[in-house]
Design an enzyme around this catalytic site. Structure first.
Site, mmCIF file in Angstrom:
data_model
loop_
_atom_site.group_PDB
_atom_site.id
_atom_site.type_symbol
_atom_site.label_atom_id
_atom_site.label_comp_id
_atom_site.label_asym_id
_atom_site.label_seq_id
_atom_site.Cartn_x
_atom_site.Cartn_y
_atom_site.Cartn_z
ATOM 1 C CG HIS A 128 36.259 -23.018 14.723
ATOM 2 N ND1 HIS A 128 36.093 -22.664 13.405
ATOM 3 C CD2 HIS A 128 37.257 -23.922 14.736
ATOM 4 C CE1 HIS A 128 36.953 -23.337 12.645
ATOM 5 N NE2 HIS A 128 37.668 -24.105 13.433
ATOM 6 C CE1 TYR A 136 26.650 -21.048 12.944
ATOM 7 C CE2 TYR A 136 28.500 -21.356 14.445
ATOM 8 C CZ TYR A 136 27.926 -21.509 13.190
ATOM 9 O OH TYR A 136 28.637 -22.135 12.196
ATOM 10 N N PRO A 165 20.540 -25.498 6.071
ATOM 11 C CG PRO A 165 22.089 -26.143 4.456
ATOM 12 C CD PRO A 165 20.638 -25.902 4.659
ATOM 13 C CE LYS A 174 21.479 -23.590 16.207
ATOM 14 N NZ LYS A 174 22.889 -23.920 16.371
ATOM 15 C CE1 TYR A 225 28.732 -19.750 9.567
ATOM 16 C CE2 TYR A 225 26.858 -20.199 8.136
ATOM 17 C CZ TYR A 225 27.694 -20.571 9.171
ATOM 18 O OH TYR A 225 27.492 -21.770 9.813
#
Ligand code: FAD
Ligand code: DHB
Length: 424
Positions: free
Chosen positions: A80, A393, A301, A305, A209
Site C-alpha cells: 500500500h 508510519y 495499535p 508499530k 483511519y
C-alpha cells in the site's frame, strides 16, 4: 506431546517466546552461525493461529526478503502506498510513498509471518520447543545463566551464554528482574478496539483511519476475500453484547461520508476485543538477560508499530550477539538497550499521537475536542505534518551499529550430535 528430538542441554542464546521477536532473532542468529533454542509455552498450532497485526513497515519487509523468508509475503501480501484519514465526513489521503522517497507498507498478517519463520527454522533444523511449561530463568546476573522448564512431563534445564526474553507483555522474563532495578512507564487508555474479520471483497484500496464523534474506526484488509475492521469500544465490553447488526450499524455511522460511501455487510467470522496501553521498561538489558519486543514495551495499535518494533529490536540485538561471537567484543551488547530505546520512544510518541488524534475521549472537554479537530485539519492541510506522519508510519530505517555484512555470510552447517535438533 512426545518430543521428536531430544532438547539440547546447552546453547549459546536461550530465547523465551516464539512470537515475531523470538523467531526472527533465532533466524538471524542462525544465518550467522550462532546457536539458539526457542522455548514457547503454547503449541505450534496455537502460535500459528493467533490473529494480531497486519501492517509491516518497509524495514520489516526488507529484512524478511533479505533473510530469505519473504517469498510468500511477496506473493500473497499487498503493498500500500497511502492511507486515508477520514473526519468530518471527508477523506484525506496521506501519500506515504510520495512523502517518503518511495517507501511503503505491506499488508500481510502477523500469523503468516510466524508460519514463514517457523517453517524456515524447522527447515534449518533449528531448535524450537513448543508446549514448554513452567519456564523460569536463573543466574542471568551471574556467570551461568540457565532456563528451567517442563516439557513432556520432564523437568529440563538449558544452560546458555545469554537469555533473551521475547515472551510478550505477560511473560516471565521481565517479571524475573527485581522491581528496584527496572523503571517502567505506562499509560492505560480508557477504551479498547473491537476487531472483526469479515468474508467480503476489499472495502477500500487503502486503509481508512476514521475519527467520528461516536468513536474511532479502522478499515483494513487481509486478502481479496477477507477484510479486517476495528472500532473503538469500552475496554470492559464483551463480544456477546455486539450482535452483527449492531456492529454494522455502528461502523456505518462512524464511516459515513458526505458523498455516501457505503460499507457492504459481509459474513463476520471472528470477533475480539483488545485493551490499549503504552508501556516501556528501561533498561532492556539486565546482566546476561536481554528483553525484546512486547516483553519490553507496548504501544496502542493505532500506529501499527508493535510487531515492527519487535523486529527492529531483534535486528539490533542479533548484530550485537553476532559481533560478540565473531570478535569477543561486548560494545554492541552494552549499547543494545540505549539504541533500541531510541526507536521505542519515537514509536511510543507516534502511537500515542495517532491514538490521541483519532479516538473519542469521554473525559475531554469541548476545548480539547476543538484542539483534536484543529490537529486533524492541520494534518489534512500541511505537507510538513503529512511528511512526519508518513515517515513514522512506513517506519524509519532500522539503525544498526554495523553493516549487516554477516547476513551475506553463508550459514554454518549445524552440528549434529551433542545437542539434538528439531521441533519438539
Ligand atoms: P508476542 O507476539 O506476544 O509473542 C510472545 C510469545 O511468548 C507468545 O507466543 C507467548 O505464547 C510466548 N510466551 C509468553 N510467556 C511465556 C512463557 N512464560 N514461556 C514461554 N513462552 C511464553 N503491531 C504492528 O506492528 N502492526 C500492526 O498492524 C499491529 N496490529 C495489532 C492489532 C492487534 C489487535 C494487536 C493485539 C496487536 C497489534 N500489533 C501490531 C502488535 C503486535 O501484534 C505485537 O507487538 C507483537 O506480537 C509483538 O511480538 P513479540 O514477539 O514481542 O510478542
Ligand atoms: C491493522 C492493525 C493496526 O493496528 C493498524 O494500525 C492497521 C491495520 C490490521 O490488523 O490490519
Amino acid at each position: 506431546m512426545t518430543p521428536t528430538n531430544p532438547t539440547p542441554a546447552r546453547t549459546q542464546v536461550g530465547i523465551v517466546g516464539a512470537g515475531p521477536a523470538g523467531l526472527m532473532l533465532s533466524h538471524l542468529l542462525h544465518l550467522a552461525g550462532v546457536d539458539s533454542v526457542v522455548l514457547e509455552s503454547r503449541s505450534r498450532a496455537e502460535v500459528e493461529a493467533t490473529l494480531r497485526a497486519g501492517v509491516l513497515e518497509q524495514g520489516t519487509v526488507d529484512l524478511l526478503i533479505e533473510t530469505g523468508v519473504g517469498e510468500r509475503m511477496l506473493r500473497e501480501g499487498a503493498v500500500h502506498h497511502g492511507i486515508e484519514l477520514r473526519f468530518d465526513g471527508r477523506g484525506h489521503r496521506i501519500a506515504l510513498s510520495e512523502l517518503t522517497d518511495g517507501r511503503a507498507i505491506m499488508l500481510y498478517a502477523q500469523h503468516e509471518v510466524i508460519k514463514d519463520l517457523i517453517a524456515a527454522r524447522l527447515a534449518a533444523e533449528g531448535s524450537l520447543v513448543f508446549d514448554a511449561q513452567d519456564v523460569s530463568i536463573h543466574d542471568f546476573d551471574a556467570s551461568k545463566p540457565h532456563i528451567r522448564f517442563t516439557h513432556a512431563d520432564r523437568k529440563r534445564q538449558l544452560a546458555c551464554d545469554f537469555i533473551v526474553g521475547c515472551d510478550g507483555f505477560r511473560g516471565v522474563c521481565r517479571a524475573s528482574v527485581p522491581a528496584n532495578v527496572r523503571h517502567e512507564y505506562s499509560r492505560t487508555y480508557p477504551f479498547g478496539w473491537f476487531g472483526i474479520l469479515v468474508k467480503a471483497p476489499p472495502y477500500s484500496p487503502e486503509l481508512i483511519y476514521a475519527n467520528h464523534e461516536r468513536g474511532f474506526s479502522l478499515v483494513s484488509t487481509r486478502s481479496r476475500d477477507v477484510q479486517r475492521l476495528y472500532f473503538q469500544c469500552d475496554p470492559d465490553d464483551s463480544t456477546e453484547s455486539w450482535p452483527d447488526d449492531r456492529i454494522w450499524a455502528e461502523l456505518a455511522a462512524r464511516l459515513a461520508t458526505q458523498d455516501d460511501w457505503t460499507l457492504r455487510e459481509g459474513d463476520i467470522f471472528q470477533k475480539g476485543i483488545v485493551a490499549m496501553r503504552s508501556f516501556v521498561c528501561e533498561p532492556m538489558q539486565f546482566g546476561s538477560l536481554f528483553l525484546a519486543g512486547d516483553a519490553a514495551h507496548i504501544v496502542p495499535p493505532t500506529g501499527a508499530k508493535g510487531l515492527n518494533l519487535a523486529i527492529a529490536d531483534v535486528c539490533v540485538l542479533s548484530d550485537a550477539l553476532i559481533e560478540y561471537y565473531a570478535t569477543g567484543r561486548r560494545d554492541g551488547l552494552g549499547g543494545y538497550s540505549a539504541l533500541a530505546l531510541e526507536r521505542v520512544w519515537a514509536a511510543e510518541h507516534f502511537s500515542w499521537w495517532m491514538t490521541s488524534m483519532l479516538h473519542r475521549f469521554d473525559d475531554r472537554d469541548p476545548f480539547q475536542q476543538r484542539l483534536q479537530l484543529a490537529q486533524l485539519k492541520e494534518v489534512a492541510r500541511s505537507h510538513a505534518f503529512q511528511t512526519a506522519l508518513a515517515e513514522n508510519y512506513v517506519g524509519h530505517p532500522i539503525r544498526r551499529r554495523a553493516s549487516p555484512e554477516h547476513l551475506k555470510r553463508r550459514p554454518q552447517k549445524k552440528r549434529r550430535g551433542a545437542y539434538g535438533v528439531g521441533a519438539t
